[in-house]
Design a protein around this motif. Structure first.
Motif, PDB file in Angstrom:
ATOM      1  N   ASP A   1       0.855  -1.184   0.000  1.00 43.78           N
ATOM      2  CA  ASP A   1       0.000   0.000   0.000  1.00 43.78           C
ATOM      3  C   ASP A   1       0.891   1.234   0.000  1.00 43.78           C
ATOM      4  O   ASP A   1       1.598   1.490   0.983  1.00 43.78           O
ATOM      5  N   PRO A   2       0.903   2.006  -1.108  1.00 36.98           N
ATOM      6  CA  PRO A   2       1.807   3.167  -1.172  1.00 36.98           C
ATOM      7  C   PRO A   2       1.496   4.236  -0.130  1.00 36.98           C
ATOM      8  O   PRO A   2       2.354   5.039   0.209  1.00 36.98           O
ATOM      9  N   ASP A   3       0.261   4.237   0.406  1.00 37.16           N
ATOM     10  CA  ASP A   3      -0.074   5.203   1.452  1.00 37.16           C
ATOM     11  C   ASP A   3       0.486   4.770   2.805  1.00 37.16           C
ATOM     12  O   ASP A   3       0.743   5.598   3.667  1.00 37.16           O
ATOM     13  N   GLU A   4       0.669   3.448   2.988  1.00 37.54           N
ATOM     14  CA  GLU A   4       1.167   2.932   4.264  1.00 37.54           C
ATOM     15  C   GLU A   4       2.686   2.774   4.256  1.00 37.54           C
ATOM     16  O   GLU A   4       3.337   2.902   5.282  1.00 37.54           O
ATOM     17  N   TYR A   5       3.256   2.482   3.102  1.00 35.31           N
ATOM     18  CA  TYR A   5       4.698   2.242   2.980  1.00 35.31           C
ATOM     19  C   TYR A   5       5.268   3.224   1.969  1.00 35.31           C
ATOM     20  O   TYR A   5       4.566   3.745   1.115  1.00 35.31           O
ATOM     21  N   ASP A   6       6.562   3.456   2.035  1.00 36.83           N
ATOM     22  CA  ASP A   6       7.232   4.331   1.072  1.00 36.83           C
ATOM     23  C   ASP A   6       7.532   3.531  -0.186  1.00 36.83           C
ATOM     24  O   ASP A   6       8.677   3.167  -0.456  1.00 36.83           O
ATOM     25  N   CYS A   7       6.482   3.199  -0.928  1.00 37.57           N
ATOM     26  CA  CYS A   7       6.587   2.391  -2.160  1.00 37.57           C
ATOM     27  C   CYS A   7       5.763   3.050  -3.256  1.00 37.57           C
ATOM     28  O   CYS A   7       4.601   2.684  -3.484  1.00 37.57           O
ATOM     29  N   PRO A   8       6.334   4.023  -3.938  1.00 43.23           N
ATOM     30  CA  PRO A   8       5.549   4.735  -4.951  1.00 43.23           C
ATOM     31  C   PRO A   8       5.069   3.842  -6.092  1.00 43.23           C
ATOM     32  O   PRO A   8       4.082   4.168  -6.757  1.00 43.23           O
ATOM     33  N   LEU A   9       5.728   2.705  -6.338  1.00 43.32           N
ATOM     34  CA  LEU A   9       5.303   1.796  -7.394  1.00 43.32           C
ATOM     35  C   LEU A   9       4.145   0.898  -6.961  1.00 43.32           C
ATOM     36  O   LEU A   9       3.521   0.237  -7.789  1.00 43.32           O
ATOM     37  N   GLY A  10       3.897   0.835  -5.645  1.00 44.55           N
ATOM     38  CA  GLY A  10       2.843  -0.034  -5.138  1.00 44.55           C
ATOM     39  C   GLY A  10       3.307  -1.463  -4.887  1.00 44.55           C
ATOM     40  O   GLY A  10       2.499  -2.329  -4.585  1.00 44.55           O
ATOM     41  N   TYR A  11       4.615  -1.703  -5.037  1.00 43.02           N
ATOM     42  CA  TYR A  11       5.168  -3.026  -4.737  1.00 43.02           C
ATOM     43  C   TYR A  11       6.623  -2.857  -4.325  1.00 43.02           C
ATOM     44  O   TYR A  11       7.246  -1.831  -4.582  1.00 43.02           O
ATOM     45  N   ASP A  12       7.148  -3.898  -3.674  1.00 44.23           N
ATOM     46  CA  ASP A  12       8.553  -3.907  -3.260  1.00 44.23           C
ATOM     47  C   ASP A  12       9.051  -5.344  -3.365  1.00 44.23           C
ATOM     48  O   ASP A  12       8.261  -6.293  -3.358  1.00 44.23           O
ATOM     49  N   VAL A  13      10.354  -5.515  -3.437  1.00 45.38           N
ATOM     50  CA  VAL A  13      10.950  -6.845  -3.521  1.00 45.38           C
ATOM     51  C   VAL A  13      10.599  -7.614  -2.244  1.00 45.38           C
ATOM     52  O   VAL A  13      10.659  -7.060  -1.146  1.00 45.38           O
ATOM     53  N   VAL A  14      10.211  -8.893  -2.393  1.00 47.98           N
ATOM     54  CA  VAL A  14       9.897  -9.699  -1.211  1.00 47.98           C
ATOM     55  C   VAL A  14      11.167  -9.938  -0.408  1.00 47.98           C
ATOM     56  O   VAL A  14      12.265  -9.973  -0.967  1.00 47.98           O
TER      57      VAL A  14
END
Length: 187
Positions: A134-147
């Motif tokens: 969730d880009p609003d909850e985490y600093d992930c502007p793409l909406g995903y991050d490496v597992v």
């Protein structure tokens, strides 16, 4: 995975009725990690497979990563154990130990990948496993991050009571010890 094979010391006579079988004892120990006071999960797992009195496989796995460390370690453990339980695979260690261990580790890698891919919101992006965030909850502007998540593995097989075959990836370890006169352990 690195593979090493070395002859074991000559076995003493006696034991469990097979004078060619060395006496084998094994123990497990794990440490929780960190300083022992925090919420860190112990993601260690292992197995022992006794094929017969002269043939064994021992393996230890240390999962890492908050979300998938335990999943990775357990998937690798189950895949490698299943590999050596399958007809003919333990026998491959006699003729082609490096190939057998490489195959076992390849299957473990595939099992870890499949187990992590089965997690919620996990998909592949540009050759990497990523997870929806969730880009609003985490600093992930793409909406995903490496597992996060993976495992180390150390697998040791005693073949015909005389040869050790060892393969490892990462920093898990096993300790080989013998009993000195008087019963003290020598590592």
């Amino acid at each position: 995975a690195g593979t090493r094979s070395a002859p074991a010391p000559a076995p003493p006579a006696g034991g469990d009725g097979d004078s060619r079988a060395p006496p084998v004892a094994y123990f497990e120990y794990t440490h929780r990690g960190g300083d022992g006071t925090g919420p860190k999960e112990n993601q260690d797992t292992y197995f022992t497979l006794r094929v017969d009195a002269r043939n064994y496989v021992w393996a230890v796995f240390d999962g890492h990563g908050h979300d998938n460390g335990r999943v990775a370690a357990e998937a690798a453990r189950d895949a490698i154990r299943s590999f050596f339980e399958a007809p003919g695979n333990f026998a491959r260690l006699r003729a082609a130990p490096e190939a057998a261990m490489s195959d076992a580790f390849g299957r473990a890698n595939a099992a870890v990948r499949a187990a992590i891919m089965a997690g919620p919101g996990v998909f592949e992006q540009d050759g990497h496993l990523v997870q929806e965030m969730d880009p609003d909850e985490y600093d992930c502007p793409l909406g995903y991050d490496v597992v996060d998540g993976g495992t180390t593995a150390t697998v040791t097989a005693l073949v015909d009571g005389r040869t050790l075959v060892v393969a490892a990836v990462g920093d898990s370890c096993g300790v080989l010890a013998t009993t000195a006169p008087g019963g003290a352990l020598r590592c």
